[in-house]
Motif scaffolding. Structure first.
Motif, short mmCIF file in Angstrom:
data_model
loop_
_atom_site.label_atom_id
_atom_site.label_comp_id
_atom_site.label_asym_id
_atom_site.label_seq_id
_atom_site.Cartn_x
_atom_site.Cartn_y
_atom_site.Cartn_z
N TRP A 7 31.99 42.37 7.51
CA TRP A 7 31.33 43.22 8.50
C TRP A 7 31.46 42.63 9.91
N ILE A 10 34.95 43.45 11.06
CA ILE A 10 35.10 44.87 11.40
C ILE A 10 34.43 45.18 12.74
N VAL A 11 33.25 44.66 12.97
CA VAL A 11 32.54 44.90 14.23
C VAL A 11 33.30 44.30 15.41
N SER A 14 36.47 46.34 16.07
CA SER A 14 36.13 47.62 16.69
C SER A 14 35.77 47.44 18.15
N THR A 17 38.92 46.80 20.13
CA THR A 17 39.72 48.02 20.26
C THR A 17 39.14 48.95 21.31
N VAL A 18 37.83 49.14 21.28
CA VAL A 18 37.18 50.00 22.28
C VAL A 18 37.34 49.40 23.67
#
Length: 72
Positions: A7, A10-11, A14, A17-18
């Motif tokens: 997790w 993944i966070v 993300s 990427t943003v």
């Protein structure tokens, strides 16, 4: 343990990427000093082109053929 690490991965992925999508690319950003230097160089080239071989430019403006002038 693996569940938490997954997790977090993944966070973080993300968020990166943003951030990359919303942020401007580093190559597109020019600092103020770089922009001023680029303008100065372009202006210097313009001035040099205007002042290079003024005799040829004047003869072309009046329509004199340079080969005729060179032969005489």
């Amino acid at each position: 343990m693996w569940n938490t690490a997954l997790w977090v991965l993944i966070v973080c992925a993300s968020a990166c990427t943003v951030g990359a999508l919303l942020g401007s690319p580093p190559l597109g950003r020019m600092w103020r000093v770089d922009v001023l230097e680029l303008r100065r160089r372009r202006r210097m080239i313009e001035v040099l082109e205007e002042n290079t071989h003024p005799l040829h430019r004047e003869l072309d403006a009046v329509g004199v053929d340079l080969l005729t002038v060179a032969r005489s």
